[in-house]
Design a protein around this motif. Sequence first.
Motif, PDB file in Angstrom:
ATOM      1  N   CYS A  35      -3.321  -1.691  11.093  1.00  0.00           N
ATOM      2  CA  CYS A  35      -2.675  -2.955  10.743  1.00  0.00           C
ATOM      3  C   CYS A  35      -1.146  -2.367  10.933  1.00  0.00           C
ATOM      4  O   CYS A  35      -0.886  -1.441  10.914  1.00  0.00           O
ATOM      5  N   GLY A  36       0.256  -3.262  11.131  1.00  0.00           N
ATOM      6  CA  GLY A  36       1.330  -2.868  11.829  1.00  0.00           C
ATOM      7  C   GLY A  36       1.440  -2.278  12.483  1.00  0.00           C
ATOM      8  O   GLY A  36       0.608  -2.201  14.291  1.00  0.00           O
ATOM      9  N   ALA A  37       2.187  -1.241  12.997  1.00  0.00           N
ATOM     10  CA  ALA A  37       3.398  -0.550  14.241  1.00  0.00           C
ATOM     11  C   ALA A  37       1.704   0.439  14.256  1.00  0.00           C
ATOM     12  O   ALA A  37       1.479   1.060  13.455  1.00  0.00           O
ATOM     13  N   PRO A  38       0.982   1.261  15.535  1.00  0.00           N
ATOM     14  CA  PRO A  38       0.180   1.635  15.705  1.00  0.00           C
ATOM     15  C   PRO A  38       0.541   3.472  15.823  1.00  0.00           C
ATOM     16  O   PRO A  38       2.158   3.357  15.922  1.00  0.00           O
ATOM     17  N   THR A  39      -0.138   3.793  15.428  1.00  0.00           N
ATOM     18  CA  THR A  39       0.438   5.072  14.857  1.00  0.00           C
ATOM     19  C   THR A  39       0.744   6.134  16.585  1.00  0.00           C
ATOM     20  O   THR A  39       0.870   7.377  16.768  1.00  0.00           O
ATOM     21  N   PHE A  94      -4.288  11.408   6.926  1.00  0.00           N
ATOM     22  CA  PHE A  94      -5.302  12.478   6.834  1.00  0.00           C
ATOM     23  C   PHE A  94      -3.291  13.899   7.709  1.00  0.00           C
ATOM     24  O   PHE A  94      -2.892  13.532   8.069  1.00  0.00           O
ATOM     25  N   ARG A  95      -3.433  14.704   6.817  1.00  0.00           N
ATOM     26  CA  ARG A  95      -2.803  15.552   6.709  1.00  0.00           C
ATOM     27  C   ARG A  95      -1.254  15.016   6.619  1.00  0.00           C
ATOM     28  O   ARG A  95      -1.421  14.303   5.514  1.00  0.00           O
ATOM     29  N   ASP A  96      -0.408  14.770   8.259  1.00  0.00           N
ATOM     30  CA  ASP A  96       0.759  13.762   7.427  1.00  0.00           C
ATOM     31  C   ASP A  96       0.834  12.690   8.582  1.00  0.00           C
ATOM     32  O   ASP A  96       2.036  11.892   8.478  1.00  0.00           O
ATOM     33  N   GLU A 127     -10.580  16.370   4.948  1.00  0.00           N
ATOM     34  CA  GLU A 127      -8.459  17.050   4.948  1.00  0.00           C
ATOM     35  C   GLU A 127      -8.243  16.077   4.501  1.00  0.00           C
ATOM     36  O   GLU A 127      -7.019  16.255   4.847  1.00  0.00           O
ATOM     37  N   GLY A 128      -8.625  15.004   4.453  1.00  0.00           N
ATOM     38  CA  GLY A 128      -7.521  14.146   3.997  1.00  0.00           C
ATOM     39  C   GLY A 128      -8.398  12.935   2.751  1.00  0.00           C
ATOM     40  O   GLY A 128      -9.663  12.982   1.993  1.00  0.00           O
ATOM     41  N   GLN A 129      -8.257  11.917   2.581  1.00  0.00           N
ATOM     42  CA  GLN A 129      -8.863  10.995   2.295  1.00  0.00           C
ATOM     43  C   GLN A 129      -8.948   9.373   3.017  1.00  0.00           C
ATOM     44  O   GLN A 129      -7.961   9.247   4.151  1.00  0.00           O
ATOM     45  N   SER A 130      -9.951   8.527   2.376  1.00  0.00           N
ATOM     46  CA  SER A 130     -10.542   7.183   3.031  1.00  0.00           C
ATOM     47  C   SER A 130     -10.527   6.242   2.258  1.00  0.00           C
ATOM     48  O   SER A 130     -11.548   6.620   1.505  1.00  0.00           O
ATOM     49  N   GLU A 131     -10.075   5.123   2.347  1.00  0.00           N
ATOM     50  CA  GLU A 131     -10.522   4.074   1.994  1.00  0.00           C
ATOM     51  C   GLU A 131     -10.652   2.391   1.887  1.00  0.00           C
ATOM     52  O   GLU A 131     -10.151   2.870   3.172  1.00  0.00           O
ATOM     53  N   ILE A 132     -11.062   1.604   2.032  1.00  0.00           N
ATOM     54  CA  ILE A 132     -11.160   0.253   2.217  1.00  0.00           C
ATOM     55  C   ILE A 132     -10.484  -0.633   0.762  1.00  0.00           C
ATOM     56  O   ILE A 132     -10.653  -0.579   0.209  1.00  0.00           O
ATOM     57  N   ASP A 133      -9.568  -1.237   1.301  1.00  0.00           N
ATOM     58  CA  ASP A 133      -9.071  -1.509   0.345  1.00  0.00           C
ATOM     59  C   ASP A 133      -9.251  -2.937   0.171  1.00  0.00           C
ATOM     60  O   ASP A 133     -10.414  -3.421   0.506  1.00  0.00           O
TER      61      ASP A 133
END
Length: 105
Positions: free
Chosen positions: A80-84, A56-58, A34-40
């Motif tokens: 990384c940066g502000a937590p979600t 993932f979704r929004d 339902e989403g995408q993931s990858e290593i930078d």
Amino acid sequence: MAKAYYSTVFEQRAADVWNMIRDFNSRSILVRGEGQSEIDDGKSGDTVGAVWRVHFRDLYIRQRLVAQSDVERSQTYEFCGAPTIPAYRLSLAAGSISRTDELRT
């Protein structure tokens, strides 16, 4: 500082569970298509310092692998940066520990 802890038991050997989760990008199984993931930056998923990016979704998440130990079957990662999620100084850990019967983790 408050600490949260979650534990579960799998019906697989610890080594098998660790082989699946040690690759930081293996968390793509969490999005279940339902989403995408990858290593930078083309880094491998077991490189300390690698940044995992998921959509993932929004929700957009970026996390950095801070430490990994094959001996202890553990890894620590951070946002990384502000937590979600609302949190301050959040770091997360995952690991795989054998139980006495060796067939459960």
